[in-house]
Motif scaffolding. Structure first.
Motif, PDB file in Angstrom:
ATOM      1  N   SER A  42       0.822  -1.206   0.000  1.00 38.44           N
ATOM      2  CA  SER A  42       0.000   0.000   0.000  1.00 38.44           C
ATOM      3  C   SER A  42       0.861   1.262   0.000  1.00 38.44           C
ATOM      4  CB  SER A  42      -0.995   0.002   1.170  1.00 38.44           C
ATOM      5  OG  SER A  42      -0.308  -0.009   2.392  1.00 38.44           O
ATOM      6  N   SER A  43       2.049   1.207   0.577  1.00 38.78           N
ATOM      7  CA  SER A  43       2.919   2.389   0.577  1.00 38.78           C
ATOM      8  C   SER A  43       4.363   1.988   0.871  1.00 38.78           C
ATOM      9  CB  SER A  43       2.415   3.376   1.643  1.00 38.78           C
ATOM     10  OG  SER A  43       3.450   4.271   1.995  1.00 38.78           O
ATOM     11  N   HIS A  44       5.231   2.219  -0.092  1.00 39.22           N
ATOM     12  CA  HIS A  44       6.639   1.839   0.137  1.00 39.22           C
ATOM     13  C   HIS A  44       7.251   2.672   1.261  1.00 39.22           C
ATOM     14  CE1 HIS A  44       7.375   5.328  -2.468  1.00 39.22           C
ATOM     15  NE2 HIS A  44       8.536   5.404  -1.856  1.00 39.22           N
ATOM     16  N   SER A  45       6.775   3.937   1.412  1.00 32.58           N
ATOM     17  CA  SER A  45       7.389   4.775   2.452  1.00 32.58           C
ATOM     18  C   SER A  45       6.968   4.320   3.848  1.00 32.58           C
ATOM     19  CB  SER A  45       7.090   6.261   2.220  1.00 32.58           C
ATOM     20  OG  SER A  45       5.735   6.450   1.987  1.00 32.58           O
ATOM     21  N   ASP A  46       5.709   3.871   4.007  1.00 33.76           N
ATOM     22  CA  ASP A  46       5.295   3.313   5.309  1.00 33.76           C
ATOM     23  C   ASP A  46       6.132   2.085   5.651  1.00 33.76           C
ATOM     24  OD1 ASP A  46       3.410   5.211   5.736  1.00 33.76           O
ATOM     25  OD2 ASP A  46       1.677   3.966   5.221  1.00 33.76           O
ATOM     26  N   SER A  71       4.386  -1.226  -3.663  1.00 36.35           N
ATOM     27  CA  SER A  71       3.819  -0.139  -4.453  1.00 36.35           C
ATOM     28  C   SER A  71       4.917   0.882  -4.761  1.00 36.35           C
ATOM     29  CB  SER A  71       2.701   0.542  -3.655  1.00 36.35           C
ATOM     30  OG  SER A  71       2.455   1.830  -4.179  1.00 36.35           O
ATOM     31  N   LYS A  73       4.211   3.840  -6.088  1.00 30.81           N
ATOM     32  CA  LYS A  73       3.560   5.151  -6.176  1.00 30.81           C
ATOM     33  C   LYS A  73       4.415   6.186  -5.434  1.00 30.81           C
ATOM     34  CE  LYS A  73      -1.065   6.959  -5.817  1.00 30.81           C
ATOM     35  NZ  LYS A  73      -2.322   6.908  -5.120  1.00 30.81           N
TER      36      LYS A  73
END
Ligand SMILES: [Zn+2]
Length: 237
Positions: A42-46, A71, A73
């Motif tokens: 859902s989020s590479h940064s998370d 992801s 994005k």
């Protein structure tokens, strides 16, 4: 295992660090990896933030599967420096991430010599619809056999109803690459030789977002798609 798919980044960061440690590290490793994989999808940064919480999460977060479904994005299409994003993209490619294959394929085809579709093909093999679409479009510009192949590809079930979405993605990437359209795509291609009048019906109409499937002739459908695509790219047909 299924429960992990509903865990989102914000759920984790709304808790304090010690509770994350207690809750997550008491779970079996496979489950922790599954949770980290859900985060990365859902989020590479998370995911990258979760990795920094402790040594164990950092080590478990090194699993290839996590990078396969990550992801991308928010990551630049072409990171100019050999920085963290570039290293992350390379790791994703090594781990067969279909979006990373697609990005590399677009860069290879549209900003280099316009010849290599290897990465686009790999992305398509891993189920990336946008890559399959681009291969279909490129094939339309080849010889008769290749054109036939392109028509079949663009009429495949997994592209049904989403040609517009794949087209927008392709156009966006080409603009982001600041590239020239390969010469092969300047060739005037007509896929259907039987329905000239029918074909003209959609000329000068605004590209549709959901009407990909209201053309019965497979070749006419490709002519219409080329009309929409080329006008989006500013090329006269
Ligand atoms: Zn036709």
């Amino acid at each position: 295992m299924e429960n992990s798919t509903i865990i989102k980044g914000e759920d984790i960061y709304n808790r304090d660090e010690s509770s994350i440690m207690t809750n997550m590290l008491s779970l079996p490793n496979d489950l922790v990896i599954d949770i980290l994989a859900s985060l990365s999808a859902s989020s590479h940064s998370d995911f990258l933030r979760a990795k920094t919480v402790c040594k164990t999460l950092n080590e478990l977060g090194d699993n290839d599967f996590i990078y396969q479904i990550m992801s991308l994005k928010g990551i630049e299409l072409v990171p100019w420096n050999k920085d963290k994003q570039q290293i992350l993209l390379e790791r994703c490619i090594q781990c067969h991430n279909s979006e990373a294959f697609y990005r590399q394929g677009m860069v290879d085809y549209f900003s280099d010599k316009g010849t290599s579709v290897d990465y686009l093909q790999k992305a398509a093999n891993y189920g990336h619809a946008g890559a399959l679409y681009v291969i279909g479009i490129i094939s339309l510009f080849g010889d008769t056999e290749s054109n036939k192949k392109g028509i079949e590809i663009l009429n495949q079930n997994n592209l049904k109803g989403i040609l517009w979405k794949c087209r927008k993605e392709m156009v966006l990437f080409i603009y982001m690459l600041w590239t020239n359209i390969p010469t092969i795509m300047n060739k005037d291609v007509v896929c259907c030789l039987n329905h000239n009048n029918y074909q003209k019906k959609w000329r000068f109409t605004w590209p549709v977002d959901d009407g990909d499937d209201n053309v019965e002739c497979k070749a006419c459908k490709c002519d219409r798609e080329l009309d929409y695509l080329m006008s989006s790219l500013g090329i006269d047909r």
